[in-house]
Design an enzyme around this catalytic site. Structure first.
Site, PDB file in Angstrom:
ATOM      1  N   ARG A 130      49.713  24.402 -82.055  1.00  0.00           N
ATOM      2  CA  ARG A 130      49.654  25.640 -81.272  1.00  0.00           C
ATOM      3  C   ARG A 130      50.388  26.754 -82.015  1.00  0.00           C
ATOM      4  NH1 ARG A 130      46.204  23.455 -79.362  1.00  0.00           N
ATOM      5  NH2 ARG A 130      45.744  22.909 -77.193  1.00  0.00           N
TER       6      ARG A 130
ATOM      7  N   TYR B 146      49.107  30.509 -81.289  1.00  0.00           N
ATOM      8  CA  TYR B 146      49.253  30.704 -79.847  1.00  0.00           C
ATOM      9  C   TYR B 146      50.724  30.730 -79.460  1.00  0.00           C
ATOM     10  CZ  TYR B 146      48.656  29.805 -74.835  1.00  0.00           C
ATOM     11  OH  TYR B 146      48.697  29.876 -73.456  1.00  0.00           O
TER      12      TYR B 146
ATOM     13  N   ARG C 221      37.863  24.098 -74.466  1.00  0.00           N
ATOM     14  CA  ARG C 221      38.609  23.527 -75.582  1.00  0.00           C
ATOM     15  C   ARG C 221      38.464  22.008 -75.626  1.00  0.00           C
ATOM     16  NH1 ARG C 221      44.083  24.697 -74.696  1.00  0.00           N
ATOM     17  NH2 ARG C 221      43.712  25.934 -72.835  1.00  0.00           N
TER      18      ARG C 221
ATOM     19  N   ASP D 180      37.584  45.850 -71.658  1.00  0.00           N
ATOM     20  CA  ASP D 180      37.986  45.110 -72.855  1.00  0.00           C
ATOM     21  C   ASP D 180      39.410  45.549 -73.187  1.00  0.00           C
ATOM     22  OD1 ASP D 180      38.449  43.967 -75.314  1.00  0.00           O
ATOM     23  OD2 ASP D 180      36.618  44.751 -76.255  1.00  0.00           O
TER      24      ASP D 180
ATOM     25  N   ASP E 253      37.760  42.445 -66.398  1.00  0.00           N
ATOM     26  CA  ASP E 253      37.355  41.361 -67.307  1.00  0.00           C
ATOM     27  C   ASP E 253      36.210  41.910 -68.153  1.00  0.00           C
ATOM     28  OD1 ASP E 253      37.954  38.054 -67.017  1.00  0.00           O
ATOM     29  OD2 ASP E 253      36.209  38.598 -68.203  1.00  0.00           O
TER      30      ASP E 253
END
Length: 246
Positions: free
Chosen positions: A145, A148, A189, A59, A38
């Protein structure tokens, strides 16, 4: 009793929270030696306290870093790709920068990790790749969306292409398409809405079961796909969505 992943080595991305964390811990609980990656140092420090987990900062948008870690680690039996970003909006709200970020993080990161780790999998005779896609737009059209959904549809295509190319060489590749899952990402979100309480209710209301999914429920599917119990399963998009697609 030995776990379902005993003797296996697993590499997990975006393991700091949500589905990624739940899956890394589930893999370790099932006997895998887990390399959890992470960019959140605090989350990695917490993960490192769990038995069977080695935490590494990575990354997944940095190709050189991915390749270097793959060379350092050597062969793994399981690759779990979970890194992702949810852009809220339609095509009219989506800038080129938004589009590029969605595809770089949601799709190209998987290209990077698969390309880096697959050769050693092939050399050792096989392995399992599990990618996180989504129900949202990639399986069923969900409002707002656009970027996404397009990127997660690409994950399904990537998954099936890798599966088809290496089905005869012992490598399986599948993806999971979750519905709405309770996670820190979702909380962020929801908090961005003008009325977070109403937003949460709306997220729950669109789930026919009347509740959000739990990260641990998605992790169970990932354990199955990573394990030898799924030895005859490849190229699939496994839906676990609480009935969202009905």
């Amino acid at each position: 009793m030995p776990g379902r992943l005993a003797g296996k080595r697993a590499f997990c991305t975006a393991a700091g929270q949500g589905i990624g964390r739940a899956t890394a811990l589930a893999f370790a609980a099932e006997g895998a030696e887990v390399v959890a990656t992470d960019i959140n140092d605090a989350a990695l420090a917490e993960l490192a306290r769990h038995d069977g987990v080695t935490a590494r900062r990575l990354d997944v948008r940095d190709s050189a870093a991915v390749e270097a870690l793959a060379r350092e680690l050597g062969p793994v039996d399981v690759l779990f790709n979970c890194a992702g970003f949810v852009h809220h909006g339609s095509v009219l709200d989506c800038s080129e920068a938004d589009w590029d970020l969605a595809f770089d993080l949601n799709v190209k990161s998987m290209y990077r990790t698969i390309k880096a780790l697959l050769p050693a999998m092939l050399e050792q005779g096989g392995g399992s790749i599990v990618n996180i896609a989504s129900m949202a737009s990639s399986i069923k059209g969900i409002p707002l969306r656009f970027a996404y959904g397009a990127s997660k549809a690409a994950v399904i295509g990537l998954t099936r292409s890798v599966a088809a190319d290496f089905v005869g060489r012992g490598v399986r590749c599948n993806c999971i398409c979750p519905g709405t899952v309770e996670s820190p990402s979702l909380e962020q979100r929801i908090a961005a809405f003008d009325d977070p309480v109403a937003a949460r209710k709306a997220f729950i209301a669109r789930q026919p079961m009347g509740r959000l999914g739990r990260p641990e429920e998605i992790a169970e599917m990932a354990v199955y796909l990573a394990s030898d119990a799924a030895a005859f399963v490849t190229g699939t998009a496994m839906v676990i969505d609480g009935g969202l697609g009905i």
